[in-house]
Design an enzyme around this catalytic site. Structure first.
Site, PDB file in Angstrom:
ATOM      1  N   HIS A 159      -2.363   5.332   4.748  1.00 16.88           N
ATOM      2  CA  HIS A 159      -0.912   5.212   4.948  1.00 16.88           C
ATOM      3  C   HIS A 159      -0.081   5.650   3.728  1.00 16.88           C
ATOM      4  O   HIS A 159       0.872   4.985   3.344  1.00 16.88           O
ATOM      5  CB  HIS A 159      -0.549   3.776   5.324  1.00 16.88           C
ATOM      6  CG  HIS A 159      -1.065   3.353   6.670  1.00 16.88           C
ATOM      7  ND1 HIS A 159      -1.324   4.235   7.683  1.00 16.88           N
ATOM      8  CD2 HIS A 159      -1.356   2.119   7.177  1.00 16.88           C
ATOM      9  CE1 HIS A 159      -1.746   3.568   8.752  1.00 16.88           C
ATOM     10  NE2 HIS A 159      -1.783   2.288   8.477  1.00 16.88           N
ATOM     11  N   HIS A 231       5.061   1.949  11.977  1.00 14.49           N
ATOM     12  CA  HIS A 231       3.999   0.942  12.093  1.00 14.49           C
ATOM     13  C   HIS A 231       4.514  -0.379  12.667  1.00 14.49           C
ATOM     14  O   HIS A 231       4.151  -1.455  12.190  1.00 14.49           O
ATOM     15  CB  HIS A 231       3.365   0.725  10.716  1.00 14.49           C
ATOM     16  CG  HIS A 231       1.924   0.325  10.755  1.00 14.49           C
ATOM     17  ND1 HIS A 231       1.487  -0.818  11.367  1.00 14.49           N
ATOM     18  CD2 HIS A 231       0.812   0.927  10.264  1.00 14.49           C
ATOM     19  CE1 HIS A 231       0.187  -0.920  11.229  1.00 14.49           C
ATOM     20  NE2 HIS A 231      -0.254   0.131  10.569  1.00 14.49           N
ATOM     21  N   GLU A 362       0.683   3.522  17.094  1.00 12.07           N
ATOM     22  CA  GLU A 362       1.195   4.445  16.078  1.00 12.07           C
ATOM     23  C   GLU A 362       0.942   5.876  16.542  1.00 12.07           C
ATOM     24  O   GLU A 362      -0.199   6.320  16.569  1.00 12.07           O
ATOM     25  CB  GLU A 362       0.474   4.208  14.751  1.00 12.07           C
ATOM     26  CG  GLU A 362       0.575   2.796  14.215  1.00 12.07           C
ATOM     27  CD  GLU A 362      -0.605   2.445  13.305  1.00 12.07           C
ATOM     28  OE1 GLU A 362      -0.764   3.064  12.250  1.00 12.07           O
ATOM     29  OE2 GLU A 362      -1.397   1.559  13.673  1.00 12.07           O
TER      30      GLU A 362
HETATM   31  C1  GLA Z   1      -3.527   0.812  10.652  1.00 14.85           C
HETATM   32  C2  GLA Z   1      -4.942   0.943  10.281  1.00 14.85           C
HETATM   33  C3  GLA Z   1      -5.552  -0.385  10.263  1.00 14.85           C
HETATM   34  C4  GLA Z   1      -4.820  -1.283   9.313  1.00 14.85           C
HETATM   35  C5  GLA Z   1      -3.411  -1.388   9.710  1.00 14.85           C
HETATM   36  C6  GLA Z   1      -2.631  -2.205   8.734  1.00 14.85           C
HETATM   37  O1  GLA Z   1      -3.354   0.537  11.989  1.00 14.85           O
HETATM   38  O2  GLA Z   1      -5.655   1.805  11.132  1.00 14.85           O
HETATM   39  O3  GLA Z   1      -6.889  -0.289   9.907  1.00 14.85           O
HETATM   40  O4  GLA Z   1      -4.880  -0.739   8.048  1.00 14.85           O
HETATM   41  O5  GLA Z   1      -2.863  -0.098   9.806  1.00 14.85           O
HETATM   42  O6  GLA Z   1      -3.218  -3.406   8.427  1.00 14.85           O
END
Ligand code: GLA
Length: 402
Positions: A159, A231, A362
């Site tokens: 991210h 997110h 997402e």
């Molecule tokens: C995304 C990732 C997860 C986790 C979340 C935040 O969805 O794929 O593995 O990191 O973000 O906790």
């Protein structure tokens, strides 16, 4: 209520010492009486109404950040802060027309900056960039040069790194004539290890049809990977159910990207048919989750994508009757079932966010694309413009007679 009357009311409130948020030239109704007498269409009224701006507090380094409220005539209200471009609250009516907040988050910026929050890193409601999801070993090679990114997820980059787009202050501006907020962030050459100065604009628009539309745009002066997303964690029961496992989910994807133990794709796109990964037919999130090690945290390769807006997923929550439809121009969607929530964070309305309390959808390109030549490219070149759009649309089923 007329503009002058509203101004008068605000002055009066201010005079009484009540905290009144700043309103810019609001021409629209704000009382029940006016709702009954208004003759303009929803669209017109919505366009005339400016968005509300108030303080959201100060970041740890002392920067004042704001909270913006978008509203429409159907009772939908979205709050967004320019800290991380975070959607902090999203209120929609249920089947009995009762409003409820359907996203996880906090009432003030401190919530998003607490040690506990930063340690567990859930990214509630935030804009994610430069690269949503993982890049293996925080490394990729582009035009013969190897770049090393910040590693913030074991050996991998997740991210956007340690200080991704979710933790920066965006410049915010109102879009005239719409319930829309345009955010801009310029990421410097070398930030978190990425090449090139990247200028990103994200516009959040609340439409009269109860859609939260997110338009992403970016340009760069050197080739760079980019994969922007939002997110948000949803719970359409808005406090009426113990967790999100009863939500009925449909994902328009016949295949998903298979991952290794550190959630890096192996490169294989595997059919979902006949497996616990199959959401092509409406299925409760919790129906088979016990059979999925660690819970769902997978990228689905959407079917029939061609870069235009296509329906990617639908979610129905039976207790509230709420429905959320997700459309996107993106080829993938990460379905994450809130597996790392553990009750240690308490958000708005004093709600402890325990495991599976919310889920994310997402929209994105596939994880680790910079290292996966067979995946659709995520490289933005100078002179080109990155453009993607995603819409979260809210409605209700089984609506009670009004
Ligand atoms: C995304 C990732 C997860 C986790 C979340 C935040 O969805 O794929 O593995 O990191 O973000 O906790």
């Amino acid at each position: 209520m007329k503009k002058s009357n509203l101004r008068y009311t605000l002055l009066l409130l201010a005079g009484l010492g009540l905290a009144a948020p700043t309103l810019y030239s609001c021409n629209s109704k704000s009382t029940k009486t006016e709702e009954n007498t208004t003759s303009t269409s929803n669209e017109e009224t919505n366009a005339n109404m400016s968005i509300q701006k108030e303080s959201f507090g100060k970041t740890k380094d002392g920067t004042e950040v704001q909270l913006y409220t978008l509203r429409n005539e159907k009772g939908v209200e979205v709050k967004i802060t320019n800290y991380g471009g975070i959607v902090t609250s999203l209120i929609t009516p249920d089947k009995n027309n009762k409003p409820g907040d359907v996203v996880l988050g906090f009432d003030n910026v401190e919530g998003y900056q607490s040690d506990a929050y930063l340690k567990s890193g859930p990214y509630f409601g935030a804009l994610i960039g430069r690269y949503g999801n993982r890049i293996a070993k925080g490394q990729f090679t582009l035009d013969g040069k190897t770049y090393t990114l910040a590693k913030n997820n074991g050996a991998n980059h997740l991210h956007g790194g340690i200080k991704g787009f979710d933790k920066v202050v965006w410049q915010a501006e109102e879009v005239p004539g719409q319930q829309a907020l345009k955010l801009t962030y310029v990421s410097k050459d070398g930030e978190e290890g990425y090449p090139g100065t990247l200028t990103t604009h994200v516009t959040y628009t609340l439409t009269p049809d109860n859609e939260l539309r997110i338009d992403y745009e970016a340009t760069t002066d050197k080739a760079t990977p980019i994969n922007l997303t939002n997110h948000s964690y949803f719970n359409l029961a808005a406090g009426q159910a113990p967790d999100a496992l009863g939500h009925i989910l449909t994902i328009n994807a016949d295949r998903y990207t298979v991952v290794d133990a550190s959630l890096i794709p192996t490169g294989e796109l595997r059919p979902v048919k006949g497996t616990v990964m199959d959401f092509t037919q409406p299925t409760a999130i919790g129906a088979r989750i016990a059979q999925v090690e660690g819970g769902y945290d997978h990228n689905y390769a959407l079917s029939n994508t061609d870069g235009s807006l296509k329906q990617a997923a639908t979610v129905y929550e039976p207790t509230s009757g709420r429905v959320m439809e997700v459309s996107t121009t993106e080829p993938g969607i990460q379905f994450y079932s809130g597996n790392f929530l553990d009750g240690s964070l308490t958000g708005k309305n004093n709600t402890a966010y325990k495991k599976h309390y919310g889920f994310c959808l997402e929209t994105q390109h596939f994880p680790d694309s910079p290292n996966q030549p067979s995946f659709p490219s995520t490289i933005l070149k100078p002179g080109d413009t990155y453009k993607t759009s995603t819409i979260y649309k809210f409605s209700v089923k089984d609506q009670a007679a009004q």
